[in-house]
Scaffold this motif. Sequence first.
Motif, PDB file in Angstrom:
ATOM      1  N   ARG A 251       6.009   2.675  -8.775  1.00 41.28           N
ATOM      2  CA  ARG A 251       5.423   2.154  -8.768  1.00 41.28           C
ATOM      3  C   ARG A 251       5.818   1.311 -10.084  1.00 41.28           C
ATOM      4  NH1 ARG A 251      -0.459   2.306 -11.253  1.00 41.28           N
ATOM      5  NH2 ARG A 251       0.385   4.938 -11.266  1.00 41.28           N
TER       6      ARG A 251
ATOM      7  N   ASP B  28       0.966  -1.211   0.073  1.00 44.69           N
ATOM      8  CA  ASP B  28      -0.143  -0.454  -0.073  1.00 44.69           C
ATOM      9  C   ASP B  28       0.771   0.950  -0.177  1.00 44.69           C
ATOM     10  OD1 ASP B  28      -2.770  -1.174   0.469  1.00 44.69           O
ATOM     11  OD2 ASP B  28      -1.962  -2.168   1.755  1.00 44.69           O
TER      12      ASP B  28
ATOM     13  N   ALA C 163      -3.327  -3.317  -8.998  1.00 43.26           N
ATOM     14  CA  ALA C 163      -3.798  -1.683  -8.975  1.00 43.26           C
ATOM     15  C   ALA C 163      -4.365  -0.832  -8.789  1.00 43.26           C
ATOM     16  CB  ALA C 163      -2.913  -0.559  -9.745  1.00 43.26           C
ATOM     17  N   THR C 164      -4.649  -0.911  -7.564  1.00 46.26           N
ATOM     18  CA  THR C 164      -6.564  -0.347  -7.437  1.00 46.26           C
ATOM     19  C   THR C 164      -5.976   1.130  -6.748  1.00 46.26           C
ATOM     20  OG1 THR C 164      -6.778  -0.654  -5.194  1.00 46.26           O
ATOM     21  CG2 THR C 164      -7.604  -1.893  -6.933  1.00 46.26           C
ATOM     22  N   ALA C 165      -6.397   2.511  -6.556  1.00 43.59           N
ATOM     23  CA  ALA C 165      -6.251   3.658  -6.384  1.00 43.59           C
ATOM     24  C   ALA C 165      -7.435   4.846  -6.316  1.00 43.59           C
ATOM     25  CB  ALA C 165      -5.756   4.545  -7.859  1.00 43.59           C
TER      26      ALA C 165
ATOM     27  N   LEU D 276       4.731   8.494  -6.658  1.00 43.40           N
ATOM     28  CA  LEU D 276       3.967   7.065  -6.998  1.00 43.40           C
ATOM     29  C   LEU D 276       3.963   6.640  -7.897  1.00 43.40           C
ATOM     30  CD1 LEU D 276       0.274   7.080  -5.007  1.00 43.40           C
ATOM     31  CD2 LEU D 276       2.767   6.468  -4.436  1.00 43.40           C
TER      32      LEU D 276
ATOM     33  N   GLN E 175       1.145   5.348  -0.466  1.00 46.27           N
ATOM     34  CA  GLN E 175       0.199   7.299   0.109  1.00 46.27           C
ATOM     35  C   GLN E 175       1.601   7.749  -0.510  1.00 46.27           C
ATOM     36  OE1 GLN E 175      -1.422   7.450   3.042  1.00 46.27           O
ATOM     37  NE2 GLN E 175      -1.863   9.448   3.177  1.00 46.27           N
TER      38      GLN E 175
ATOM     39  N   GLU F 272      -2.420  10.530  -3.532  1.00 43.59           N
ATOM     40  CA  GLU F 272      -3.469   9.084  -3.763  1.00 43.59           C
ATOM     41  C   GLU F 272      -2.565   7.930  -2.748  1.00 43.59           C
ATOM     42  OE1 GLU F 272      -3.477   6.816  -8.327  1.00 43.59           O
ATOM     43  OE2 GLU F 272      -1.960   8.702  -7.886  1.00 43.59           O
ATOM     44  N   GLU F 273      -3.271   7.170  -3.143  1.00 44.44           N
ATOM     45  CA  GLU F 273      -2.943   5.928  -2.138  1.00 44.44           C
ATOM     46  C   GLU F 273      -3.202   5.034  -3.347  1.00 44.44           C
ATOM     47  OE1 GLU F 273      -5.838   5.387   1.142  1.00 44.44           O
ATOM     48  OE2 GLU F 273      -4.992   7.364   1.642  1.00 44.44           O
ATOM     49  N   LEU F 274      -2.506   3.858  -4.004  1.00 46.17           N
ATOM     50  CA  LEU F 274      -2.335   2.564  -4.618  1.00 46.17           C
ATOM     51  C   LEU F 274      -2.336   1.481  -3.399  1.00 46.17           C
ATOM     52  CD1 LEU F 274       0.537   3.405  -7.197  1.00 46.17           C
ATOM     53  CD2 LEU F 274      -1.778   3.413  -7.157  1.00 46.17           C
TER      54      LEU F 274
ATOM     55  N   HIS G 100       1.286  12.312  -6.924  1.00 47.23           N
ATOM     56  CA  HIS G 100       1.169  11.373  -7.851  1.00 47.23           C
ATOM     57  C   HIS G 100       2.343  10.328  -8.838  1.00 47.23           C
ATOM     58  CE1 HIS G 100      -2.935  12.058  -7.572  1.00 47.23           C
ATOM     59  NE2 HIS G 100      -2.500  13.647  -7.179  1.00 47.23           N
TER      60      HIS G 100
ATOM     61  N   SER H 241      -7.921   9.115  -5.422  1.00 49.33           N
ATOM     62  CA  SER H 241      -7.118  10.017  -5.855  1.00 49.33           C
ATOM     63  C   SER H 241      -7.499  10.867  -4.487  1.00 49.33           C
ATOM     64  CB  SER H 241      -6.918  10.367  -7.237  1.00 49.33           C
ATOM     65  OG  SER H 241      -6.749   9.648  -7.898  1.00 49.33           O
TER      66      SER H 241
END
Length: 123
Positions: A92, A80, A104-106, A88, A82, A113-115, A85, A108
């Motif tokens: 990634r 996870d 990958a779920t995000a 991240l 944070q 942003e959180e991934l 943009h 924003s």
Amino acid sequence: MTDTTPVHGYAPTVVGVALSDCTPQDAEAALRMLSTAFRSDRTPSERPDGDATVWLTTVDTASQPAPCEAEPLTGTVTADLQGGHEALDRVRGALATAFTVTGATAASGDQEEELHLRLTTRH
């Protein structure tokens, strides 16, 4: 050589990383990769606590990631992330050079942003 000066606080280049749902050895491999690629609050030789269920690190993506090889994982690691943009995207991208990155779920916001990612060994 990678700068291992501790990273603390918020900056647009800083990313918080939480690793979970994995063995301590797999967490160690992912943490070592991240602390080799970026300036981090960990050193590449630092071993994570084996009793933990979540392992945390903070990395600074202000510089291009250093090339590094990752140790093979025995299973899947949940990561996870944070941060900003662009920061991240850099983390990634570095993870994708070392591991297979899926799921990958995000979520924003304006500045952050959180991934939610899943890491496995590259084949």
